[in-house]
Scaffold this motif. Structure first.
Motif, PDB file in Angstrom:
ATOM      1  N   LYS A   1      20.828  15.161  20.648  1.00  0.00           N
ATOM      2  CA  LYS A   1      20.624  16.024  21.939  1.00  0.00           C
ATOM      3  C   LYS A   1      21.855  16.046  23.045  1.00  0.00           C
ATOM      4  O   LYS A   1      22.127  17.141  23.627  1.00  0.00           O
ATOM      5  N   LYS A   2      22.352  14.712  23.489  1.00  0.00           N
ATOM      6  CA  LYS A   2      23.480  14.853  24.178  1.00  0.00           C
ATOM      7  C   LYS A   2      24.707  15.624  23.864  1.00  0.00           C
ATOM      8  O   LYS A   2      25.283  16.338  24.733  1.00  0.00           O
ATOM      9  N   HIS A   3      24.942  15.596  22.331  1.00  0.00           N
ATOM     10  CA  HIS A   3      25.926  16.459  21.880  1.00  0.00           C
ATOM     11  C   HIS A   3      25.593  18.097  22.261  1.00  0.00           C
ATOM     12  O   HIS A   3      26.568  18.826  22.579  1.00  0.00           O
ATOM     13  N   LEU A   4      24.357  18.417  21.978  1.00  0.00           N
ATOM     14  CA  LEU A   4      24.176  20.040  22.209  1.00  0.00           C
ATOM     15  C   LEU A   4      24.159  20.278  23.606  1.00  0.00           C
ATOM     16  O   LEU A   4      24.614  21.467  24.033  1.00  0.00           O
ATOM     17  N   GLU A   5      23.791  19.266  24.575  1.00  0.00           N
ATOM     18  CA  GLU A   5      23.631  19.651  26.250  1.00  0.00           C
ATOM     19  C   GLU A   5      25.421  19.904  26.406  1.00  0.00           C
ATOM     20  O   GLU A   5      25.738  20.758  27.087  1.00  0.00           O
ATOM     21  N   PHE A   6      26.133  18.848  25.887  1.00  0.00           N
ATOM     22  CA  PHE A   6      27.577  19.039  26.184  1.00  0.00           C
ATOM     23  C   PHE A   6      28.253  20.511  25.665  1.00  0.00           C
ATOM     24  O   PHE A   6      28.766  21.388  26.177  1.00  0.00           O
ATOM     25  N   LYS A   7      27.734  20.605  24.442  1.00  0.00           N
ATOM     26  CA  LYS A   7      28.349  22.091  23.639  1.00  0.00           C
ATOM     27  C   LYS A   7      27.647  23.140  24.722  1.00  0.00           C
ATOM     28  O   LYS A   7      28.690  24.006  24.626  1.00  0.00           O
ATOM     29  N   SER A   8      26.699  23.173  25.136  1.00  0.00           N
ATOM     30  CA  SER A   8      26.145  24.261  25.976  1.00  0.00           C
ATOM     31  C   SER A   8      26.884  24.314  27.161  1.00  0.00           C
ATOM     32  O   SER A   8      27.346  25.512  27.551  1.00  0.00           O
ATOM     33  N   LYS A   9      27.059  23.040  27.998  1.00  0.00           N
ATOM     34  CA  LYS A   9      27.753  23.324  29.082  1.00  0.00           C
ATOM     35  C   LYS A   9      29.167  23.674  29.138  1.00  0.00           C
ATOM     36  O   LYS A   9      30.093  24.635  29.683  1.00  0.00           O
ATOM     37  N   THR A  10      29.875  23.369  27.801  1.00  0.00           N
ATOM     38  CA  THR A  10      31.241  23.699  27.378  1.00  0.00           C
ATOM     39  C   THR A  10      31.268  25.196  27.346  1.00  0.00           C
ATOM     40  O   THR A  10      32.261  25.929  27.896  1.00  0.00           O
ATOM     41  N   LEU A  11      30.299  25.865  26.665  1.00  0.00           N
ATOM     42  CA  LEU A  11      30.253  27.082  26.179  1.00  0.00           C
ATOM     43  C   LEU A  11      30.133  27.799  27.489  1.00  0.00           C
ATOM     44  O   LEU A  11      30.623  29.078  27.786  1.00  0.00           O
ATOM     45  N   LYS A  12      29.340  27.634  28.380  1.00  0.00           N
ATOM     46  CA  LYS A  12      29.032  28.268  29.707  1.00  0.00           C
ATOM     47  C   LYS A  12      30.339  28.158  30.577  1.00  0.00           C
ATOM     48  O   LYS A  12      30.694  29.193  31.075  1.00  0.00           O
ATOM     49  N   TYR A  13      30.852  26.905  30.578  1.00  0.00           N
ATOM     50  CA  TYR A  13      32.143  26.909  31.108  1.00  0.00           C
ATOM     51  C   TYR A  13      33.242  27.858  30.925  1.00  0.00           C
ATOM     52  O   TYR A  13      33.912  28.616  31.645  1.00  0.00           O
ATOM     53  N   ASN A  14      33.412  27.906  29.425  1.00  0.00           N
ATOM     54  CA  ASN A  14      34.326  28.725  28.690  1.00  0.00           C
ATOM     55  C   ASN A  14      34.069  30.204  29.089  1.00  0.00           C
ATOM     56  O   ASN A  14      35.203  31.015  29.359  1.00  0.00           O
ATOM     57  N   GLN A  15      32.896  30.663  29.121  1.00  0.00           N
ATOM     58  CA  GLN A  15      32.659  31.986  29.597  1.00  0.00           C
ATOM     59  C   GLN A  15      32.854  32.393  30.912  1.00  0.00           C
ATOM     60  O   GLN A  15      33.284  33.340  31.510  1.00  0.00           O
ATOM     61  N   GLU A  16      32.601  31.336  31.731  1.00  0.00           N
ATOM     62  CA  GLU A  16      33.112  31.340  33.185  1.00  0.00           C
ATOM     63  C   GLU A  16      34.630  31.897  33.463  1.00  0.00           C
ATOM     64  O   GLU A  16      35.036  32.745  34.080  1.00  0.00           O
ATOM     65  N   ASN A  17      35.408  30.998  32.661  1.00  0.00           N
ATOM     66  CA  ASN A  17      36.700  30.885  32.646  1.00  0.00           C
ATOM     67  C   ASN A  17      37.136  32.434  32.122  1.00  0.00           C
ATOM     68  O   ASN A  17      38.120  32.887  32.639  1.00  0.00           O
ATOM     69  N   ASP A  18      36.553  32.757  31.111  1.00  0.00           N
ATOM     70  CA  ASP A  18      37.127  34.205  30.592  1.00  0.00           C
ATOM     71  C   ASP A  18      36.775  35.228  31.415  1.00  0.00           C
ATOM     72  O   ASP A  18      37.744  36.180  31.523  1.00  0.00           O
ATOM     73  N   GLU A  19      35.657  35.352  32.212  1.00  0.00           N
ATOM     74  CA  GLU A  19      35.514  36.512  33.336  1.00  0.00           C
ATOM     75  C   GLU A  19      36.619  36.181  34.423  1.00  0.00           C
ATOM     76  O   GLU A  19      36.820  37.255  34.921  1.00  0.00           O
ATOM     77  N   GLN A  20      36.808  34.993  34.714  1.00  0.00           N
ATOM     78  CA  GLN A  20      37.832  34.741  35.773  1.00  0.00           C
ATOM     79  C   GLN A  20      39.051  35.497  35.322  1.00  0.00           C
ATOM     80  O   GLN A  20      39.965  36.055  35.891  1.00  0.00           O
ATOM     81  N   ASN A  21      39.440  34.885  34.103  1.00  0.00           N
ATOM     82  CA  ASN A  21      40.872  35.276  33.380  1.00  0.00           C
ATOM     83  C   ASN A  21      40.905  37.001  33.534  1.00  0.00           C
ATOM     84  O   ASN A  21      41.846  37.691  33.748  1.00  0.00           O
ATOM     85  N   ASN A  22      39.626  37.441  32.905  1.00  0.00           N
ATOM     86  CA  ASN A  22      39.584  39.018  32.935  1.00  0.00           C
ATOM     87  C   ASN A  22      39.909  39.586  34.372  1.00  0.00           C
ATOM     88  O   ASN A  22      40.774  40.937  34.591  1.00  0.00           O
ATOM     89  N   GLU A  23      39.219  39.087  35.337  1.00  0.00           N
ATOM     90  CA  GLU A  23      39.368  39.767  36.778  1.00  0.00           C
ATOM     91  C   GLU A  23      40.692  39.487  37.232  1.00  0.00           C
ATOM     92  O   GLU A  23      41.532  40.346  37.755  1.00  0.00           O
ATOM     93  N   LEU A  24      41.604  38.383  37.063  1.00  0.00           N
ATOM     94  CA  LEU A  24      42.906  38.101  37.370  1.00  0.00           C
ATOM     95  C   LEU A  24      43.733  38.957  36.628  1.00  0.00           C
ATOM     96  O   LEU A  24      44.640  39.474  37.159  1.00  0.00           O
ATOM     97  N   LYS A  25      43.629  39.273  35.581  1.00  0.00           N
ATOM     98  CA  LYS A  25      44.511  40.446  34.541  1.00  0.00           C
ATOM     99  C   LYS A  25      44.564  41.638  35.256  1.00  0.00           C
ATOM    100  O   LYS A  25      45.389  42.279  35.268  1.00  0.00           O
ATOM    101  N   HIS A  26      43.256  41.995  35.536  1.00  0.00           N
ATOM    102  CA  HIS A  26      42.781  43.506  36.123  1.00  0.00           C
ATOM    103  C   HIS A  26      43.552  43.443  37.530  1.00  0.00           C
ATOM    104  O   HIS A  26      44.443  44.505  37.732  1.00  0.00           O
ATOM    105  N   GLN A  27      43.619  42.448  38.600  1.00  0.00           N
ATOM    106  CA  GLN A  27      44.303  42.457  39.691  1.00  0.00           C
ATOM    107  C   GLN A  27      46.003  42.301  39.483  1.00  0.00           C
ATOM    108  O   GLN A  27      46.643  42.847  40.339  1.00  0.00           O
ATOM    109  N   VAL A  28      46.190  41.799  38.440  1.00  0.00           N
ATOM    110  CA  VAL A  28      47.763  41.753  38.050  1.00  0.00           C
ATOM    111  C   VAL A  28      48.185  43.093  37.770  1.00  0.00           C
ATOM    112  O   VAL A  28      49.298  43.743  38.181  1.00  0.00           O
ATOM    113  N   GLU A  29      47.251  43.947  36.793  1.00  0.00           N
ATOM    114  CA  GLU A  29      47.629  45.116  36.665  1.00  0.00           C
ATOM    115  C   GLU A  29      47.632  46.034  37.667  1.00  0.00           C
ATOM    116  O   GLU A  29      48.666  46.914  38.067  1.00  0.00           O
TER     117      GLU A  29
END
Length: 78
Positions: free
Chosen positions: A23-51
């Motif tokens: 159960k702890k492993h699944l919770e960790f995996k879920s948090k990691t996935l959410k964190y990665n998605q937030e970072n992907d959104e930030q990266n896309n926004e920063l790429k757009h600003q740089v362009e």
């Protein structure tokens, strides 16, 4: 009989611990996935600003290197 009960208790405890670890492993995996998605959104926004900034700098470079701009600057200096 005592040994049989003890084995059942030990097996139950081991499976209980393994289940909690899973159960702890699944919770960790879920948090990691959410964190990665937030970072992907930030990266896309920063790429757009740089362009956008790159396009603006290119436009400014064209204006500054234009001969008409240089002539206007020389006239203003007089």
């Amino acid at each position: 009989m005592s040994n049989g009960v003890m084995v059942i208790v030990i097996v139950s405890v081991i499976f209980g611990v393994l289940y909690e670890m899973y159960k702890k492993h699944l919770e960790f995996k879920s948090k990691t996935l959410k964190y990665n998605q937030e970072n992907d959104e930030q990266n896309n926004e920063l790429k757009h600003q740089v362009e956008q900034l790159t396009k603006r700098v290119q436009t400014l470079e064209k204006i500054v290197t234009d001969e008409g701009y240089q002539v206007q600057k020389d006239i203003n200096n007089l």
